[in-house]
Design an enzyme around this catalytic site. Structure first.
Site, mmCIF file in Angstrom:
data_model
loop_
_atom_site.group_PDB
_atom_site.id
_atom_site.type_symbol
_atom_site.label_atom_id
_atom_site.label_comp_id
_atom_site.label_asym_id
_atom_site.label_seq_id
_atom_site.Cartn_x
_atom_site.Cartn_y
_atom_site.Cartn_z
ATOM 1 N N HIS A 65 0.868 -1.187 0.000
ATOM 2 C CA HIS A 65 0.000 0.000 0.000
ATOM 3 C C HIS A 65 0.903 1.234 0.000
ATOM 4 O O HIS A 65 1.552 1.527 0.997
ATOM 5 C CB HIS A 65 -0.917 -0.008 1.223
ATOM 6 C CG HIS A 65 -1.867 -1.171 1.236
ATOM 7 N ND1 HIS A 65 -3.049 -1.172 0.531
ATOM 8 C CD2 HIS A 65 -1.791 -2.376 1.842
ATOM 9 C CE1 HIS A 65 -3.675 -2.339 0.719
ATOM 10 N NE2 HIS A 65 -2.926 -3.088 1.497
ATOM 11 N N LEU A 66 0.941 1.929 -1.132
ATOM 12 C CA LEU A 66 1.808 3.106 -1.251
ATOM 13 C C LEU A 66 1.085 4.398 -0.864
ATOM 14 O O LEU A 66 1.716 5.446 -0.710
ATOM 15 C CB LEU A 66 2.373 3.220 -2.677
ATOM 16 C CG LEU A 66 3.391 2.145 -3.076
ATOM 17 C CD1 LEU A 66 3.772 2.275 -4.543
ATOM 18 C CD2 LEU A 66 4.640 2.231 -2.199
ATOM 19 N N ASN A 97 -6.504 0.642 -3.089
ATOM 20 C CA ASN A 97 -7.383 1.342 -2.145
ATOM 21 C C ASN A 97 -6.807 2.689 -1.729
ATOM 22 O O ASN A 97 -6.660 3.002 -0.550
ATOM 23 C CB ASN A 97 -7.693 0.468 -0.921
ATOM 24 C CG ASN A 97 -6.436 0.034 -0.187
ATOM 25 O OD1 ASN A 97 -5.340 0.028 -0.748
ATOM 26 N ND2 ASN A 97 -6.589 -0.329 1.073
ATOM 27 N N ASP A 155 -8.709 -5.094 -2.595
ATOM 28 C CA ASP A 155 -8.061 -5.322 -1.299
ATOM 29 C C ASP A 155 -8.381 -4.233 -0.275
ATOM 30 O O ASP A 155 -8.440 -3.055 -0.596
ATOM 31 C CB ASP A 155 -6.547 -5.420 -1.433
ATOM 32 C CG ASP A 155 -5.928 -5.800 -0.098
ATOM 33 O OD1 ASP A 155 -6.324 -6.829 0.454
ATOM 34 O OD2 ASP A 155 -5.093 -5.033 0.407
ATOM 35 N N HIS A 182 -9.272 -10.271 -1.258
ATOM 36 C CA HIS A 182 -9.155 -10.084 0.193
ATOM 37 C C HIS A 182 -10.338 -10.854 0.767
ATOM 38 O O HIS A 182 -11.466 -10.368 0.773
ATOM 39 C CB HIS A 182 -9.214 -8.589 0.514
ATOM 40 C CG HIS A 182 -9.396 -8.265 1.970
ATOM 41 N ND1 HIS A 182 -8.465 -7.562 2.686
ATOM 42 C CD2 HIS A 182 -10.406 -8.533 2.828
ATOM 43 C CE1 HIS A 182 -8.899 -7.417 3.941
ATOM 44 N NE2 HIS A 182 -10.081 -7.991 4.056
ATOM 45 N N HIS A 235 -2.986 -12.503 1.566
ATOM 46 C CA HIS A 235 -2.692 -12.715 2.998
ATOM 47 C C HIS A 235 -3.453 -13.871 3.673
ATOM 48 O O HIS A 235 -4.258 -13.648 4.578
ATOM 49 C CB HIS A 235 -2.884 -11.425 3.798
ATOM 50 C CG HIS A 235 -4.085 -10.574 3.436
ATOM 51 N ND1 HIS A 235 -5.361 -11.061 3.444
ATOM 52 C CD2 HIS A 235 -4.175 -9.278 3.044
ATOM 53 C CE1 HIS A 235 -6.191 -10.096 3.091
ATOM 54 N NE2 HIS A 235 -5.498 -9.014 2.835
ATOM 55 N N ASP A 308 2.022 -6.951 2.511
ATOM 56 C CA ASP A 308 0.846 -6.176 2.932
ATOM 57 C C ASP A 308 1.295 -4.931 3.703
ATOM 58 O O ASP A 308 0.674 -4.539 4.697
ATOM 59 C CB ASP A 308 -0.130 -7.024 3.761
ATOM 60 C CG ASP A 308 -1.505 -6.358 3.884
ATOM 61 O OD1 ASP A 308 -1.741 -5.310 3.223
ATOM 62 O OD2 ASP A 308 -2.346 -6.868 4.641
ATOM 63 N N HIS A 312 0.371 3.567 8.402
ATOM 64 C CA HIS A 312 -0.612 4.432 9.057
ATOM 65 C C HIS A 312 0.153 5.409 9.945
ATOM 66 O O HIS A 312 1.211 5.078 10.483
ATOM 67 C CB HIS A 312 -1.574 3.617 9.930
ATOM 68 C CG HIS A 312 -2.535 2.775 9.136
ATOM 69 N ND1 HIS A 312 -3.497 3.314 8.318
ATOM 70 C CD2 HIS A 312 -2.686 1.441 9.047
ATOM 71 C CE1 HIS A 312 -4.203 2.331 7.762
ATOM 72 N NE2 HIS A 312 -3.723 1.183 8.177
HETATM 73 ZN ZN ZN Z 1 -6.268 -7.144 2.434
#
Ligand code: ZN
Length: 430
Positions: A65-66, A97, A155, A182, A235, A308, A312
């Site tokens: 997740h970038l 996302n 995801d 997911h 995952h 993954d 945050h």
């Molecule tokens: Zn996920």
């Protein structure tokens, strides 16, 4: 571009089942030789002494997740790819996302362009399955593919509606795109922050059963049998999912799956201190689940390791456990954590197959091999380097990792992307 020779390393290439002591020559961004004595034959090249180190195909993360566009306070394409290079990754797949989500070609093109401008490693966007990740109408997958997406996934969210999932699989199949699920039955998981078991009962956290994942995988596998589409479980975290995937592979279904380093190394007991960095989705599972995913990784039921990586900020994490956002960062810690597995059932050959060759094969990406003529995407690892995980060294913009303070052994010393140095430890290259 100057030629480079990596001198005297242990060259491990799972794509060709090769494990030998050799020099490796890089010319014009490509791998031009793997044999002893190249350092003497190419004296004009930049010689990097890697004796005692491992030379492997650049690690590829299928699940990153970038956060760009839209949540640049957590991570950017610049910082996320810098973290990747530091951790030994030469390519990452950017989950969709973002804000807005990557459900149309304008967002895909933005990610591709930003990656070209500021990315340190290769970035492959993954597009949404459904518009806005709402699980209702399909995204324009043809457009997404044309613009550069290498797979589709919602995801963060599960495609819950069986009819929508069926159409998604059919549509993706026609386009040759992989569907990454997911897997989470949200009625069953009910946003439970912990795994349903002895630990959550004892520490008093709301929980979700492992069946929230495996129920959805069981349904999906029936839809894979119906459609013949290629399907990948993100995952994987529990024994029951492993059993289902193993059985599906036996049936000959086109299914693959991945596991994260944290589901391989931590149990639900890690949540006992209410450290919000241990809140992840799917949650950390029981000891028996960890044993099962490790076994499945070793025997090939689980094809790939994916981080993954989910950055945050303190705003999302310095709150009560139940209110905290799910996810931990992983690009900088994945390699040393996975090297711990070598003490048990895994060989280096098998490990780097899961971290490079398999992701490349599953997604049809360049890399994953050190074969002559391949792009020089290479990771050099010192397997003995001892260090303490220190968040001050992270290149990621975020700090949400439960591994800070852990004694680590082994890390990337040099990361080459297309023959260019994306990361190098100073002492190594002078
Ligand atoms: Zn996920």
């Amino acid at each position: 571009m100057a030629d480079i020779v990596l001198r005297g390393g242990r060259v491990i290439d799972p794509a060709r089942n090769l494990d030998q002591s050799a020099d490796l020559l890089v010319q014009n961004g490509k791998i031009a030789g793997v044999e002893p004595g190249l350092a003497d034959a190419f004296k004009g090249a930049k010689i990097i002494d890697v004796a005692g180190m491992w030379v492997v195909p650049g690690l590829i993360d299928m699940h990153t997740h970038l956060r760009e566009p839209g949540q640049e306070y957590k991570e950017t394409i610049a910082t996320g790819t810098a973290a990747a290079a530091w951790g030994g990754f030469t390519a990452v797949c950017a989950m969709p996302n973002t804000s807005p989500p990557n459900d149309n070609r304008a967002v895909t093109e933005l990610v591709v362009r930003r990656a070209q401008e500021v990315g340190v490693v290769r970035v492959y966007p993954i597009g949404c399955i459904t518009q806005g990740q709402k699980g209702e109408s399909l995204a324009e997958m043809g457009d997404l593919k044309e613009a550069g997406c290498v797979a589709v996934s919602d995801d963060g969210k599960c495609v819950a509606n069986s009819e929508v999932m069926r159409r998604a699989l059919e549509y993706a199949r026609g386009l040759g795109l992989l569907v990454i699920q997911h897997a989470e039955d949200v009625n069953l998981s009910a946003n439970g922050p912990a795994h349903e078991g002895a630990a959550s009962t004892r520490i008093g956290l709301r929980s979700q059963p492992a069946a929230a994942e495996s129920c959805m995988v069981a349904r999906d596998l029936e839809l894979v049998a119906l459609t013949g589409a290629r399907y990948h479980v993100a995952h994987v975290s529990c024994a029951e999912t492993v059993r289902l995937v193993r059985e599906a592979k036996r049936r000959g279904l086109p299914v693959t799956c991945e596991v994260t380093p944290h589901h391989l190394t931590l149990t639900d007991e890690a949540c006992a201190g209410y450290d919000t960095s241990t809140r992840v989705n799917p949650p950390l599972r029981s000891e028996a689940d960890v044993v099962a995913v490790r076994q499945a990784l070793a025997d090939g039921t689980i094809d790939a390791i994916a981080t993954d990586h989910a950055p945050h900020s303190s705003v999302e994490k310095e709150v009560e456990f139940e209110q905290a956002a799910s996810g931990m960062i992983g690009l900088e810690t994945a390699l040393p954590l996975c090297l711990e597995l070598l003490d048990t059932a895994m060989t280096p050959m098998a490990l780097f197959a899961r971290m490079s060759t398999a992701p490349a094969r599953i997604l049809g990406l360049p890399g994953g091999t050190l074969a002559l003529g391949s792009p020089a995407d290479i990771t050099v690892i010192d397997p003995q380097a001892r260090w303490t995980c220190d968040s001050a060294r992270f290149r990621s913009k975020s700090r949400n990792s439960p591994f800070v303070g852990r004694a680590m052994r082994g890390r990337a010393k040099l990361t080459l992307v297309n023959g260019n140095i994306a990361f190098a430890e100073e002492r190594l290259v002078g």
